[in-house]
Design an enzyme around this catalytic site. Structure first.
Site, mmCIF file in Angstrom:
data_model
loop_
_atom_site.group_PDB
_atom_site.id
_atom_site.type_symbol
_atom_site.label_atom_id
_atom_site.label_comp_id
_atom_site.label_asym_id
_atom_site.label_seq_id
_atom_site.Cartn_x
_atom_site.Cartn_y
_atom_site.Cartn_z
ATOM 1 N N CYS A 1 0.834 -1.199 0.000
ATOM 2 C CA CYS A 1 0.000 0.000 0.000
ATOM 3 C C CYS A 1 0.876 1.260 0.000
ATOM 4 O O CYS A 1 1.905 1.313 0.667
ATOM 5 C CB CYS A 1 -0.941 0.107 1.193
ATOM 6 S SG CYS A 1 -2.073 -1.270 1.349
ATOM 7 N N ARG B 1 3.987 -0.108 -4.788
ATOM 8 C CA ARG B 1 3.765 -0.689 -3.457
ATOM 9 C C ARG B 1 2.495 -1.537 -3.387
ATOM 10 O O ARG B 1 2.234 -2.203 -2.396
ATOM 11 C CB ARG B 1 3.673 0.436 -2.417
ATOM 12 C CG ARG B 1 4.914 1.277 -2.340
ATOM 13 C CD ARG B 1 4.720 2.404 -1.354
ATOM 14 N NE ARG B 1 4.575 1.907 -0.008
ATOM 15 C CZ ARG B 1 5.582 1.666 0.813
ATOM 16 N NH1 ARG B 1 6.813 1.888 0.404
ATOM 17 N NH2 ARG B 1 5.371 1.207 2.019
ATOM 18 N N TRP C 1 -2.489 -2.820 -1.600
ATOM 19 C CA TRP C 1 -2.076 -4.202 -1.721
ATOM 20 C C TRP C 1 -2.913 -4.926 -0.683
ATOM 21 O O TRP C 1 -2.714 -4.755 0.518
ATOM 22 C CB TRP C 1 -0.582 -4.342 -1.436
ATOM 23 C CG TRP C 1 -0.050 -5.714 -1.682
ATOM 24 C CD1 TRP C 1 0.329 -6.247 -2.887
ATOM 25 C CD2 TRP C 1 0.192 -6.736 -0.709
ATOM 26 N NE1 TRP C 1 0.772 -7.538 -2.721
ATOM 27 C CE2 TRP C 1 0.698 -7.864 -1.401
ATOM 28 C CE3 TRP C 1 0.016 -6.826 0.668
ATOM 29 C CZ2 TRP C 1 1.038 -9.050 -0.752
ATOM 30 C CZ3 TRP C 1 0.360 -8.008 1.324
ATOM 31 C CH2 TRP C 1 0.868 -9.103 0.607
ATOM 32 N N ASN D 1 -1.753 1.911 5.494
ATOM 33 C CA ASN D 1 -0.831 0.882 5.018
ATOM 34 C C ASN D 1 -0.438 0.068 6.250
ATOM 35 O O ASN D 1 0.105 0.624 7.196
ATOM 36 C CB ASN D 1 0.409 1.569 4.409
ATOM 37 C CG ASN D 1 1.561 0.613 4.182
ATOM 38 O OD1 ASN D 1 1.337 -0.571 3.943
ATOM 39 N ND2 ASN D 1 2.777 1.119 4.241
ATOM 40 N N GLY D 2 -0.752 -1.239 6.240
ATOM 41 C CA GLY D 2 -0.382 -2.054 7.396
ATOM 42 C C GLY D 2 -1.507 -2.990 7.789
ATOM 43 O O GLY D 2 -2.391 -3.282 6.979
ATOM 44 N N GLU E 1 18.820 -16.674 -7.468
ATOM 45 C CA GLU E 1 18.334 -15.362 -7.892
ATOM 46 C C GLU E 1 17.781 -15.419 -9.321
ATOM 47 O O GLU E 1 16.745 -14.820 -9.627
ATOM 48 C CB GLU E 1 19.465 -14.330 -7.763
ATOM 49 C CG GLU E 1 19.152 -12.929 -8.218
ATOM 50 C CD GLU E 1 17.995 -12.265 -7.475
ATOM 51 O OE1 GLU E 1 17.491 -12.817 -6.489
ATOM 52 O OE2 GLU E 1 17.567 -11.191 -7.932
ATOM 53 N N LYS F 1 13.971 -14.383 -10.163
ATOM 54 C CA LYS F 1 13.618 -13.337 -11.128
ATOM 55 C C LYS F 1 12.641 -13.886 -12.152
ATOM 56 O O LYS F 1 11.649 -13.260 -12.477
ATOM 57 C CB LYS F 1 14.847 -12.807 -11.881
ATOM 58 C CG LYS F 1 15.761 -11.867 -11.173
ATOM 59 C CD LYS F 1 15.190 -10.521 -10.845
ATOM 60 C CE LYS F 1 14.499 -10.557 -9.519
ATOM 61 N NZ LYS F 1 15.172 -10.113 -8.366
ATOM 62 N N GLU G 1 9.051 -14.703 -10.642
ATOM 63 C CA GLU G 1 8.225 -13.594 -10.157
ATOM 64 C C GLU G 1 7.679 -12.713 -11.273
ATOM 65 O O GLU G 1 6.617 -12.132 -11.126
ATOM 66 C CB GLU G 1 8.943 -12.747 -9.100
ATOM 67 C CG GLU G 1 10.070 -11.910 -9.616
ATOM 68 C CD GLU G 1 10.713 -11.071 -8.522
ATOM 69 O OE1 GLU G 1 9.996 -10.548 -7.671
ATOM 70 O OE2 GLU G 1 11.945 -10.950 -8.529
ATOM 71 N N HIS H 1 20.724 -35.772 -6.671
ATOM 72 C CA HIS H 1 19.981 -36.263 -5.503
ATOM 73 C C HIS H 1 18.481 -36.015 -5.644
ATOM 74 O O HIS H 1 17.758 -35.999 -4.645
ATOM 75 C CB HIS H 1 20.511 -35.601 -4.230
ATOM 76 C CG HIS H 1 21.952 -35.916 -3.974
ATOM 77 N ND1 HIS H 1 22.378 -37.161 -3.569
ATOM 78 C CD2 HIS H 1 23.071 -35.161 -4.131
ATOM 79 C CE1 HIS H 1 23.707 -37.149 -3.461
ATOM 80 N NE2 HIS H 1 24.147 -35.948 -3.803
ATOM 81 N N LYS I 1 6.365 -4.046 -3.921
ATOM 82 C CA LYS I 1 7.801 -3.784 -3.830
ATOM 83 C C LYS I 1 8.319 -3.838 -2.396
ATOM 84 O O LYS I 1 9.388 -4.343 -2.131
ATOM 85 C CB LYS I 1 8.077 -2.403 -4.435
ATOM 86 C CG LYS I 1 9.521 -1.979 -4.383
ATOM 87 C CD LYS I 1 10.287 -2.567 -5.524
ATOM 88 C CE LYS I 1 11.750 -2.236 -5.491
ATOM 89 N NZ LYS I 1 12.540 -3.328 -6.059
#
Ligand code: F6R
Length: 616
Positions: free
Chosen positions: A2, A28, A78, A104-105, A491, A495, A498, A514, A611
């Site tokens: 948010c 965000r 969000w 936001n929260g 990484e 990338k 996502e 394995h 983000k």
């Protein structure tokens, strides 16, 4: 998680500035968007599920009716409580429509507060925790004699959770109030106007001297006015911080996406990270403050790294660097795991938090836990003025500039640079690294800018685009590497998944036999990172084993023999193994970008992500 904005201007229209601020903060969260403004003292709310364009359509339908309003707040969401619908979009108002709130929260005890509202017969219109707080502030407004700042302060005493909020009230004395407990909130006030936002990036077009609220602060803003009080209502002084980022840094600068722009900024990011910090003559790194002195660093017995996501991968690379160059043992943990186990930290442990935003809830909690257990704390962080920077004993700023693309790229490379600098300083302080060895490594790091530029030429980028187009429909992707490049395999996979939503896994190459080898067939693409290091021949054997089972292999690196035995290849300039992750990650970022592009994905706003993860 948010984004919130607010503007209180002296006689000037504020709506366009609010929408611009929301656009900057859209990274965000982008589930819904809304604004609440004061029109002749009355609150007017416009909100909608979807992105900013939806809000713009709503505002256009007002046919200019709100064009002159000069006070307002805004939100991009969000979703945490309740799906992304129009009813759940912010702002939320109290039942009498006297205040509007953006948040936001998470209000953790919202069920309890909701039950009390039910007893008072206050109707709820949404499934959000936020609406509950809006009513609560409405209730407190009576006892506070109509003063919004006092009502907010009183209401928050009932709240458990974490939040950054902005609240607006109308009537004869309009008030704009902000508070935080956890997520970031920054404010600025000049004689022309007052602004607030979740990120200084949304403020820099208006002001550069920015006040970052502390936990528990309740601030009232108006043009030329910024009054901050603590939880107990007593006045507190908050110094402003000068933010030097320029406004252009927050636009795409001709690139199709922020992610692509940020990938291309990486040569400069490396150079900025080194600027003024490298002394080739002495074979050392110059970092300001007592914390980085020989005497202080000699006391470090162990390093405990906590981070999340991409920053965690940087932490895993840092482990190889710190252990290899400084001889200090290192543990690396997901911050979300570290904070809930009962870690045993030996005396002299240095807690290292790594974060682009400096606001990731789990990483902050991990650092606070380490502090409570007696550790000294260092952070590698990109956001000046962030909670992490303010709370840590020392910070190595990443100097990557604002990162807007939700998929982190340049901040990651900056973290690797910071890790190398810190490992060299620690190694020199502890006399583990010789002057000559340090000087050689730092000299090579100085040439990294040029090497990254060689990876970002039109020719290399076109080649990776073609590779991505050929492999975009693979059933899945395996990323393999060993040693210091193993985190780069993680990484590369992160990338890709996502932003393209293709399944991808990063694996230590030695582990392939394995289990994961069972997945190999011609529809499973394996990306192997092959550096010319002590385990190169073993990685080469992995390539042979995959090809023997019909699996296509893309090789990225500088090990010529591995490149030669693979189906497809991206050649990376030859580098010291210590520095090879910085270069090897770049083709993987471009590969993820082009797979996502070829699959028509929304690269800068991947689904379900945000983000800055300021909630658990
Ligand atoms: C992935 C990504 C996330 C972040 C993670 C930590 O591309 O961006 O995995 O790395 O959420 O964020 P910071 O670094 O802000 O703590």
């Amino acid at each position: 998680m948010c984004g919130i904005v607010g503007a209180f201007l002296r006689g000037k229209p504020c709506l366009a500035a609010l929408v611009r601020g929301l656009r900057v903060l859209e990274y965000r969260g982008y589930d819904s968007v809304g604004v609440g403004v004061l029109q002749a003292g009355e609150l007017v709310v416009r909100r909608k599920a979807g992105r900013i364009e939806e809000l713009e359509r709503l505002l256009a339908a007002d046919a200019g009716a709100l064009d002159e309003v000069s006070v307002g707040i805004g939100h991009s969401r969000w979703a945490t409580h309740g799906p992304p619908t129009d009813e759940n979009a912010h702002p939320h108002c109290d039942w009498r429509g006297r205040i509007a709130l953006v948040h936001n929260g998470i209000i953790e005890n919202y069920q309890e507060l909701r039950a009390e509202l039910a007893l008072r017969k206050i109707p709820l219109r949404s499934q959000t925790d936020t609406e509950v707080l809006a009513h609560w502030i409405g209730i407190e407004l009576e006892g506070a004699g109509g003063d919004l700042a006092e009502a907010v302060r009183r209401a928050l005493l009932r709240v458990r959770g974490y939040y950054a909020i902005a609240v607006l009230s109308g009537g004869e004395r309009p008030q704009m109030v902000a508070s935080r407990e956890g997520p970031p909130l920054c404010l600025a006030s000049t004689p022309e106007g007052a602004w607030l936002a979740s990120d200084p990036l949304a403020l820099i077009e208006h002001a550069r001297d920015i006040v970052f609220l502390e936990d528990g602060d309740v601030a009232e803003l108006a043009p030329g006015k910024l009054v901050v009080r603590g939880r107990d209502g007593a006045l507190v002084a908050r110094e402003s911080v000068h933010v030097a980022w320029n406004a252009e840094a927050a636009d795409r600068g001709g690139f199709a996406h922020f992610m692509l722009k940020e990938i291309h900024e990486q040569p400069d990011v490396v150079a900025r990270g080194l600027f003024g910090r490298v002394d080739l003559e002495r074979g050392d790194v110059t970092l300001p403050g007592e914390f980085f002195s020989d005497a202080s660093l000699k006391q470090v017995t162990r390093v405990q790294i906590s981070a999340c996501g991409t920053a965690l991968h940087a932490g895993l690379v840092a482990r190889y660097l710190i252990e290899g160059l400084a001889g200090v043992p290192v543990d690396v943990d997901f911050a979300s795991e570290f904070r809930y186990r009962q870690p045993v930290l030996v005396p002299g442990t240095l807690a290292l938090g790594i974060s682009q935003s400096g606001e990731t809830a789990d990483t902050l909690a991990a650092l606070r836990l380490a502090r409570s257990l007696g550790c000294r704390q260092l952070s590698f962080c990109n956001a000046v003025g962030s909670t992490m920077v303010r709370e840590s004993e020392a910070t190595l700023l990443l100097e990557a500039g604002p990162e807007i693309g939700v998929a982190s790229t340049k901040a990651f490379v900056a973290m690797l640079v910071a890790a190398t600098l810190f490992a060299v300083r620690l190694g020199r302080a502890r006399a583990r690294l010789t002057r000559a060895a340090a000087s050689e490594l730092l000299g090579e790091l100085g040439r990294m800018r040029m090497n990254l530029e060689r990876l970002l030429t039109r020719e290399v980028v076109d080649k990776i685009r073609a590779l991505a187009e050929r492999h975009k429909d693979a059933r899945g992707f395996l990323f393999l590497a060993r040693g210091i490049n193993y985190p780069i395999a993680l990484e590369g996979a992160l990338k890709l998944k996502e932003i393209s939503y293709k399944h991808a896994e990063g694996y230590a190459a030695g582990e392939m036999k394995h289990g994961p080898i069972a997945m190999i067939d011609r529809d499973m693409t394996t990306v192997v990172i092959a550096s010319r290091d002590s385990v190169a021949s073993k990685v080469r054997s992995n390539i042979e084993q995959i090809r023997a089972r019909g699996g296509p292999v893309i090789c990225v690196g500088d090990d010529e023999e591995s490149l030669a035995v693979s189906d497809e290849r991206v050649v990376v300039p030859g580098l010291s193994p210590w520095l090879s992750p910085i270069a090897n990650v770049v083709p993987l970022q471009l590969f993820a970008y082009h797979v996502a592009l070829a699959r028509g994905c929304d690269i800068d706003k991947p689904r379900n992500l945000a983000k800055s993860v300021t909630v658990e």
